[in-house]
Design a protein around this motif. Structure first.
Motif, PDB file in Angstrom:
ATOM      1  N   TYR A 225     -18.830   4.727  58.809  1.00 29.10           N
ATOM      2  CA  TYR A 225     -19.279   5.011  60.176  1.00 29.10           C
ATOM      3  C   TYR A 225     -18.486   6.159  60.807  1.00 29.10           C
ATOM      4  O   TYR A 225     -19.057   7.069  61.414  1.00 29.10           O
ATOM      5  CB  TYR A 225     -19.163   3.747  61.026  1.00 29.10           C
ATOM      6  CG  TYR A 225     -19.493   3.961  62.477  1.00 29.10           C
ATOM      7  CD1 TYR A 225     -20.805   4.197  62.873  1.00 29.10           C
ATOM      8  CD2 TYR A 225     -18.492   3.938  63.450  1.00 29.10           C
ATOM      9  CE1 TYR A 225     -21.104   4.406  64.215  1.00 29.10           C
ATOM     10  CE2 TYR A 225     -18.785   4.148  64.779  1.00 29.10           C
ATOM     11  CZ  TYR A 225     -20.100   4.385  65.160  1.00 29.10           C
ATOM     12  OH  TYR A 225     -20.410   4.596  66.473  1.00 29.10           O
ATOM     13  N   ALA A 226     -17.164   6.129  60.661  1.00 28.84           N
ATOM     14  CA  ALA A 226     -16.328   7.171  61.274  1.00 28.84           C
ATOM     15  C   ALA A 226     -16.669   8.550  60.711  1.00 28.84           C
ATOM     16  O   ALA A 226     -16.722   9.548  61.445  1.00 28.84           O
ATOM     17  CB  ALA A 226     -14.848   6.849  61.049  1.00 28.84           C
ATOM     18  N   PHE A 227     -16.898   8.612  59.408  1.00 25.83           N
ATOM     19  CA  PHE A 227     -17.243   9.898  58.783  1.00 25.83           C
ATOM     20  C   PHE A 227     -18.565  10.439  59.321  1.00 25.83           C
ATOM     21  O   PHE A 227     -18.670  11.622  59.677  1.00 25.83           O
ATOM     22  CB  PHE A 227     -17.309   9.722  57.270  1.00 25.83           C
ATOM     23  CG  PHE A 227     -17.900  10.899  56.544  1.00 25.83           C
ATOM     24  CD1 PHE A 227     -17.164  12.053  56.331  1.00 25.83           C
ATOM     25  CD2 PHE A 227     -19.215  10.856  56.087  1.00 25.83           C
ATOM     26  CE1 PHE A 227     -17.703  13.135  55.670  1.00 25.83           C
ATOM     27  CE2 PHE A 227     -19.774  11.932  55.422  1.00 25.83           C
ATOM     28  CZ  PHE A 227     -19.019  13.079  55.212  1.00 25.83           C
ATOM     29  N   TRP A 228     -19.571   9.586  59.408  1.00 24.56           N
ATOM     30  CA  TRP A 228     -20.884  10.056  59.850  1.00 24.56           C
ATOM     31  C   TRP A 228     -20.894  10.421  61.326  1.00 24.56           C
ATOM     32  O   TRP A 228     -21.618  11.327  61.738  1.00 24.56           O
ATOM     33  CB  TRP A 228     -21.946   8.991  59.561  1.00 24.56           C
ATOM     34  CG  TRP A 228     -22.221   8.812  58.099  1.00 24.56           C
ATOM     35  CD1 TRP A 228     -21.965   7.714  57.345  1.00 24.56           C
ATOM     36  CD2 TRP A 228     -22.785   9.784  57.210  1.00 24.56           C
ATOM     37  NE1 TRP A 228     -22.332   7.915  56.034  1.00 24.56           N
ATOM     38  CE2 TRP A 228     -22.841   9.188  55.928  1.00 24.56           C
ATOM     39  CE3 TRP A 228     -23.220  11.084  57.354  1.00 24.56           C
ATOM     40  CZ2 TRP A 228     -23.322   9.849  54.810  1.00 24.56           C
ATOM     41  CZ3 TRP A 228     -23.697  11.756  56.254  1.00 24.56           C
ATOM     42  CH2 TRP A 228     -23.756  11.146  54.997  1.00 24.56           C
ATOM     43  N   ASN A 233     -21.118  14.909  65.167  1.00 20.12           N
ATOM     44  CA  ASN A 233     -20.541  15.743  66.225  1.00 20.12           C
ATOM     45  C   ASN A 233     -20.399  17.190  65.783  1.00 20.12           C
ATOM     46  O   ASN A 233     -20.703  18.133  66.533  1.00 20.12           O
ATOM     47  CB  ASN A 233     -19.185  15.175  66.641  1.00 20.12           C
ATOM     48  CG  ASN A 233     -19.320  13.831  67.361  1.00 20.12           C
ATOM     49  OD1 ASN A 233     -20.365  13.551  67.942  1.00 20.12           O
ATOM     50  ND2 ASN A 233     -18.274  13.020  67.304  1.00 20.12           N
ATOM     51  N   LEU A 234     -19.915  17.390  64.574  1.00 22.54           N
ATOM     52  CA  LEU A 234     -19.749  18.759  64.063  1.00 22.54           C
ATOM     53  C   LEU A 234     -21.108  19.456  63.927  1.00 22.54           C
ATOM     54  O   LEU A 234     -21.227  20.654  64.209  1.00 22.54           O
ATOM     55  CB  LEU A 234     -19.031  18.730  62.710  1.00 22.54           C
ATOM     56  CG  LEU A 234     -17.567  18.271  62.735  1.00 22.54           C
ATOM     57  CD1 LEU A 234     -17.025  18.186  61.327  1.00 22.54           C
ATOM     58  CD2 LEU A 234     -16.739  19.231  63.581  1.00 22.54           C
ATOM     59  N   THR A 235     -22.106  18.719  63.489  1.00 22.48           N
ATOM     60  CA  THR A 235     -23.439  19.306  63.367  1.00 22.48           C
ATOM     61  C   THR A 235     -23.990  19.705  64.724  1.00 22.48           C
ATOM     62  O   THR A 235     -24.585  20.778  64.896  1.00 22.48           O
ATOM     63  CB  THR A 235     -24.391  18.303  62.695  1.00 22.48           C
ATOM     64  OG1 THR A 235     -23.852  17.913  61.428  1.00 22.48           O
ATOM     65  CG2 THR A 235     -25.769  18.908  62.494  1.00 22.48           C
ATOM     66  N   ALA A 236     -23.787  18.839  65.710  1.00 25.82           N
ATOM     67  CA  ALA A 236     -24.259  19.153  67.064  1.00 25.82           C
ATOM     68  C   ALA A 236     -23.546  20.384  67.616  1.00 25.82           C
ATOM     69  O   ALA A 236     -24.164  21.253  68.244  1.00 25.82           O
ATOM     70  CB  ALA A 236     -24.048  17.943  67.972  1.00 25.82           C
ATOM     71  N   ASP A 237     -22.215  20.472  67.395  1.00 26.86           N
ATOM     72  CA  ASP A 237     -21.470  21.649  67.857  1.00 26.86           C
ATOM     73  C   ASP A 237     -21.962  22.918  67.175  1.00 26.86           C
ATOM     74  O   ASP A 237     -22.115  23.973  67.816  1.00 26.86           O
ATOM     75  CB  ASP A 237     -19.975  21.457  67.589  1.00 26.86           C
ATOM     76  CG  ASP A 237     -19.385  20.347  68.453  1.00 26.86           C
ATOM     77  OD1 ASP A 237     -20.029  19.990  69.461  1.00 26.86           O
ATOM     78  OD2 ASP A 237     -18.313  19.827  68.084  1.00 26.86           O
ATOM     79  N   GLY A 238     -22.179  22.824  65.860  1.00 25.66           N
ATOM     80  CA  GLY A 238     -22.675  24.000  65.145  1.00 25.66           C
ATOM     81  C   GLY A 238     -24.052  24.422  65.623  1.00 25.66           C
ATOM     82  O   GLY A 238     -24.330  25.616  65.780  1.00 25.66           O
ATOM     83  N   CYS A 239     -24.929  23.449  65.853  1.00 31.82           N
ATOM     84  CA  CYS A 239     -26.261  23.778  66.353  1.00 31.82           C
ATOM     85  C   CYS A 239     -26.182  24.392  67.743  1.00 31.82           C
ATOM     86  O   CYS A 239     -26.903  25.337  68.061  1.00 31.82           O
ATOM     87  CB  CYS A 239     -27.115  22.509  66.357  1.00 31.82           C
ATOM     88  SG  CYS A 239     -28.811  22.755  66.931  1.00 31.82           S
ATOM     89  N   ASP A 240     -25.283  23.856  68.566  1.00 31.98           N
ATOM     90  CA  ASP A 240     -25.121  24.400  69.909  1.00 31.98           C
ATOM     91  C   ASP A 240     -24.606  25.833  69.848  1.00 31.98           C
ATOM     92  O   ASP A 240     -25.042  26.703  70.599  1.00 31.98           O
ATOM     93  CB  ASP A 240     -24.139  23.510  70.681  1.00 31.98           C
ATOM     94  CG  ASP A 240     -23.929  24.006  72.094  1.00 31.98           C
ATOM     95  OD1 ASP A 240     -24.868  23.868  72.899  1.00 31.98           O
ATOM     96  OD2 ASP A 240     -22.836  24.547  72.383  1.00 31.98           O
TER      97      ASP A 240
END
Length: 276
Positions: A225-228, A233-240
């Motif tokens: 769970y912690a990894f995903w 979060n990292l994916t959302a930041d990159g997309c942003d």
């Protein structure tokens, strides 16, 4: 066989069972009852496609003025109960109601395509005044129609205005002659199926492990769970960062000039630092 009479109709039941058993034995012959004029593996294979239509009567009627003709066709069986007849014709003008045999199923030819079968019965009764008094011949075109197992027979043509080679042409639609629908799975579909299976094993196995072995509760039961969460979060930041079009460097705010002079800062005096 002993038949026992009983007041409850036992005799009728016994005879009914006998008739059904005899009919069942006859029906199992299927298309094997048809005798080919020239026995061949290819024609026998074509006939086997019509197994579902064997020993069934199909009727058609035509009108020509006051003349009414009724035709009966049976695949590899006695049409209208006439022994050996594959196709028969009833003439409304005949008082004896005796049928005319158009084709015999012991003189069969079978030609097949991808979605049709042409069945030919030869050696029918001779013409009286037409076609040099040759023997009648019936041709039944059975075409593919997936919407019906057994369609209605139609009379398409009676070609008797020639010296030889006359024939009756009938048409019948049936799903029996339709080719099998082949389904092909592409490489991409196979990869997706394998991927979904692996994902399902990962989620179910991980959930059971976290719950039963680790003793996790709530969202912690989700495997890794912690990894995903961090990946999300990292994916959302990159997309942003990639997709949003706003300027990252904000221009300094404009500051207007005050109408009143600023108060002078009091001059710091350091006289107290001088030695007295």
């Amino acid at each position: 066989m002993k038949v026992v009479n009983s007041p409850d109709g036992g005799t009728l039941l016994v005879w009914t069972l006998v008739v059904l058993s005899v009919s069942g034995v006859h029906a199992t012959d299927g298309t094997k009852s048809c005798k080919l004029l020239s026995e061949s593996v290819s024609e026998r294979k074509v006939l086997s496609r019509l197994e579902g239509l064997a020993h069934q009567n199909f009727t058609a009627e035509t009108k020509n003025g006051s003349e009414v003709y009724t035709y009966v066709f049976q695949l590899c069986g006695d049409a209208g109960g006439v022994p050996g007849a594959g196709v028969i014709q009833y003439d409304s003008k005949k008082t004896d109601n005796k049928p005319t045999v158009i084709g015999m199923y012991d003189s069969t030819k079978a030609i097949g395509g991808s979605d049709w079968v042409l069945l030919i019965y030869e050696n029918g009764e001779k013409y009286d005044l037409h076609c040099s008094q040759e023997k009648r011949k019936a041709m039944i075109m059975i075409s593919c129609d997936r919407t019906m197992a057994e369609g209605k027979m139609k009379v398409e043509l009676e070609d008797r205005d020639r010296n030889e080679g006359c024939f009756y042409l009938f048409e019948l639609d049936s799903s029996a002659v339709c080719p099998a629908i082949e389904t092909h799975i592409s490489t991409g579909s196979i990869i997706l199926i394998i991927g979904f299976c692996l994902l399902a094993v990962y989620l179910i196995g991980g959930f059971l492990y976290q719950r039963l072995i680790v003793g996790a509760k709530g969202m912690d039961q989700f495997p890794n769970y912690a990894f995903w969460v961090e990946v999300g979060n990292l994916t959302a930041d990159g997309c942003d960062f990639v997709c949003r079009s706003r300027n990252r460097e904000e221009a300094p705010a404009y500051r207007g000039v005050a109408s009143e002079p600023l108060e002078e800062e009091q001059e710091e005096r350091d006289d107290h630092l001088l030695p007295m």
